[in-house]
Write a protein that holds these residues in place. Sequence first.
Motif, PDB file in Angstrom:
ATOM      1  N   ALA A  92       1.156  -1.332  -0.076  1.00 51.67           N
ATOM      2  CA  ALA A  92       0.238  -0.111   0.203  1.00 51.67           C
ATOM      3  C   ALA A  92       0.780   1.220  -0.405  1.00 51.67           C
ATOM      4  O   ALA A  92       0.045   1.273  -0.544  1.00 51.67           O
ATOM      5  N   GLU A  93       2.141   1.503   0.617  1.00 54.68           N
ATOM      6  CA  GLU A  93       2.661   2.353   0.760  1.00 54.68           C
ATOM      7  C   GLU A  93       3.009   3.162  -0.852  1.00 54.68           C
ATOM      8  O   GLU A  93       3.441   4.506  -0.817  1.00 54.68           O
ATOM      9  N   SER A  94       3.937   1.665  -1.896  1.00 54.89           N
ATOM     10  CA  SER A  94       4.924   2.243  -3.261  1.00 54.89           C
ATOM     11  C   SER A  94       2.476   2.733  -3.446  1.00 54.89           C
ATOM     12  O   SER A  94       3.330   3.861  -4.142  1.00 54.89           O
ATOM     13  N   ALA A  95       2.267   2.124  -3.478  1.00 53.54           N
ATOM     14  CA  ALA A  95       0.848   2.455  -4.473  1.00 53.54           C
ATOM     15  C   ALA A  95       0.066   3.437  -4.107  1.00 53.54           C
ATOM     16  O   ALA A  95       0.259   4.172  -4.975  1.00 53.54           O
ATOM     17  N   ASN A  96       0.314   4.642  -2.815  1.00 55.49           N
ATOM     18  CA  ASN A  96       0.037   5.670  -2.162  1.00 55.49           C
ATOM     19  C   ASN A  96       0.946   6.558  -2.756  1.00 55.49           C
ATOM     20  O   ASN A  96       1.096   8.114  -3.731  1.00 55.49           O
ATOM     21  N   ARG A  97       2.838   5.860  -2.949  1.00 49.36           N
ATOM     22  CA  ARG A  97       3.826   6.684  -3.519  1.00 49.36           C
ATOM     23  C   ARG A  97       3.267   6.903  -4.594  1.00 49.36           C
ATOM     24  O   ARG A  97       3.462   8.395  -4.974  1.00 49.36           O
ATOM     25  N   ALA A  98       3.063   6.649  -6.034  1.00 50.75           N
ATOM     26  CA  ALA A  98       2.672   6.348  -7.438  1.00 50.75           C
ATOM     27  C   ALA A  98       1.576   6.941  -7.031  1.00 50.75           C
ATOM     28  O   ALA A  98       1.556   7.976  -7.868  1.00 50.75           O
ATOM     29  N   GLN A  99       0.181   6.833  -6.436  1.00 55.63           N
ATOM     30  CA  GLN A  99      -1.339   8.144  -7.010  1.00 55.63           C
ATOM     31  C   GLN A  99      -0.380   9.341  -6.697  1.00 55.63           C
ATOM     32  O   GLN A  99      -1.432  10.093  -7.549  1.00 55.63           O
ATOM     33  N   GLU A 100       0.177   9.476  -5.173  1.00 53.32           N
ATOM     34  CA  GLU A 100       0.245  11.100  -4.525  1.00 53.32           C
ATOM     35  C   GLU A 100       1.516  11.773  -6.147  1.00 53.32           C
ATOM     36  O   GLU A 100       0.992  12.917  -6.889  1.00 53.32           O
ATOM     37  N   TRP A 101       1.918  10.674  -6.870  1.00 49.41           N
ATOM     38  CA  TRP A 101       2.861  11.795  -7.900  1.00 49.41           C
ATOM     39  C   TRP A 101       2.501  11.457  -9.157  1.00 49.41           C
ATOM     40  O   TRP A 101       1.566  12.327  -9.843  1.00 49.41           O
ATOM     41  N   VAL A 102       1.347  11.015  -9.520  1.00 52.31           N
ATOM     42  CA  VAL A 102       0.766  10.912 -10.588  1.00 52.31           C
ATOM     43  C   VAL A 102      -0.440  12.578 -10.122  1.00 52.31           C
ATOM     44  O   VAL A 102      -0.578  12.737 -11.680  1.00 52.31           O
ATOM     45  N   GLN A 103      -1.037  12.416  -9.550  1.00 53.62           N
ATOM     46  CA  GLN A 103      -1.757  13.662  -8.960  1.00 53.62           C
ATOM     47  C   GLN A 103      -0.813  14.622  -8.909  1.00 53.62           C
ATOM     48  O   GLN A 103      -1.180  15.585  -9.647  1.00 53.62           O
ATOM     49  N   LYS A 104       0.098  14.704  -8.373  1.00 59.58           N
ATOM     50  CA  LYS A 104       1.456  15.887  -8.756  1.00 59.58           C
ATOM     51  C   LYS A 104       1.711  16.012  -9.741  1.00 59.58           C
ATOM     52  O   LYS A 104       1.992  17.218 -10.777  1.00 59.58           O
ATOM     53  N   LEU A 105       2.200  15.250 -10.980  1.00 58.20           N
ATOM     54  CA  LEU A 105       2.040  15.590 -12.264  1.00 58.20           C
ATOM     55  C   LEU A 105       1.093  15.561 -12.989  1.00 58.20           C
ATOM     56  O   LEU A 105       1.387  16.801 -14.063  1.00 58.20           O
ATOM     57  N   SER A 106      -0.104  15.580 -13.278  1.00 59.18           N
ATOM     58  CA  SER A 106      -1.397  15.628 -13.234  1.00 59.18           C
ATOM     59  C   SER A 106      -1.916  17.109 -12.603  1.00 59.18           C
ATOM     60  O   SER A 106      -2.758  17.998 -14.194  1.00 59.18           O
ATOM     61  N   ASP A 107      -1.554  17.948 -12.530  1.00 53.56           N
ATOM     62  CA  ASP A 107      -2.682  18.749 -11.505  1.00 53.56           C
ATOM     63  C   ASP A 107      -1.549  20.165 -11.307  1.00 53.56           C
ATOM     64  O   ASP A 107      -1.662  21.279 -11.336  1.00 53.56           O
ATOM     65  N   THR A 108       0.001  19.513 -10.889  1.00 59.29           N
ATOM     66  CA  THR A 108       0.831  20.839 -10.750  1.00 59.29           C
ATOM     67  C   THR A 108       1.771  20.906 -12.395  1.00 59.29           C
ATOM     68  O   THR A 108       1.870  20.081 -13.704  1.00 59.29           O
ATOM     69  N   ASP A 109       1.761  22.727 -12.726  1.00 58.59           N
ATOM     70  CA  ASP A 109       2.233  22.891 -13.904  1.00 58.59           C
ATOM     71  C   ASP A 109       3.179  22.722 -14.223  1.00 58.59           C
ATOM     72  O   ASP A 109       4.275  22.014 -13.442  1.00 58.59           O
ATOM     73  N   TRP A 110       3.914  22.230 -15.846  1.00 56.82           N
ATOM     74  CA  TRP A 110       4.936  21.204 -15.786  1.00 56.82           C
ATOM     75  C   TRP A 110       6.419  21.740 -15.532  1.00 56.82           C
ATOM     76  O   TRP A 110       7.524  21.452 -15.330  1.00 56.82           O
ATOM     77  N   GLN A 111       6.132  23.337 -15.032  1.00 51.61           N
ATOM     78  CA  GLN A 111       7.571  24.321 -15.012  1.00 51.61           C
ATOM     79  C   GLN A 111       7.706  23.821 -13.469  1.00 51.61           C
ATOM     80  O   GLN A 111       9.164  24.509 -12.990  1.00 51.61           O
TER      81      GLN A 111
END
Length: 324
Positions: free
Chosen positions: A67-86
């Motif tokens: 679950a820890e790695s799955a959560n890490r992956a999900q958090e990173w996906v969210q950041k890549l999706s929501d954060t400005d690419w810069q």
Amino acid sequence: MKHKILLTTLLVLLTGSLMGQAPTIVDAITLKAEFEKQQSAGLTTLNQKTVQEAQNLIKPYMQQQDAESANRAQEWVQKLSDTDWQNETTVAPAKGLASDPLTALMRRYSETRTKGLETLKARHILIAQNLQRKATSSGDLQAFNALASLIEVWNGGSGSGVVKPVTSLASLGKGEEALSTPNAKKWEIQNGNWTNQNGLLTGEGDSSIAYELKKATPFRIEFEIKVLEGMRPRVKIGRLNFANEGYESTFALYPPGIPVTKYEKNKSYFISIDVEKKKSTLFIDGTQVCEGNGVDEKIDKLIFSAGDGYSKGKVEYRDIRIGR
């Protein structure tokens, strides 16, 4: 292998328009816009591809009850999706063992992003340097300085793009040297006493002298001036005047004649005037001091004065250059 595919994809996206698809790049504004366009397209695509790969890791992690790695992956996906690419926070620290799929993906992403941007910046620096050489050849200070600011940013400077500007045509070794021997024939005394010896033009009394220019705006004129006597030094550029008017020792552009800058007699000042169609800008010793009206007509002659009937003066002019 995936790393090489991601890197190749990013580099193609980042540099694709340099391979004949870009608009003709003629100045710093166009170059900066093209850089930002390629950067946006390349990094947005990289983020999207990485999101897909990270999402594909979540289910296997859940099946392994990690679950820890799955959560890490999900958090990173969210950041890549929501954060400005810069935003650099998308470059997540690679935690965990090197064999961990998410850690490996994060590392590939970071390396690909860094390499892609380095390549993009390096190619645009080369273009900027080539444009700088052209600006140097034509004596275009504005273009030279704008390109220098871009190069500073892309070389990893402060990011502000603020560099010490080149403030004179002489520093580039460019510009039409009005007091050079080949241009002596372009001078015509209108009245008063004038001498031109060893690059020093001296006028005395109620005096003016004309220099044949035949140049349309925009252009820059620069010169060194020392007022020895009187209060009526002037340089007439069509309907625009660099002058001392009134009853105090001041320099300004007329019209409008405000603000004025005080000067001292027997002291040399380096004057630069950028003459454009809509406005003109006066610099004294490299510092901008005021703006004046623009000049939209072709200038056949520049008129230099040392004094007039009201105030017969004596003025020295040196290193008169005209360029862009």
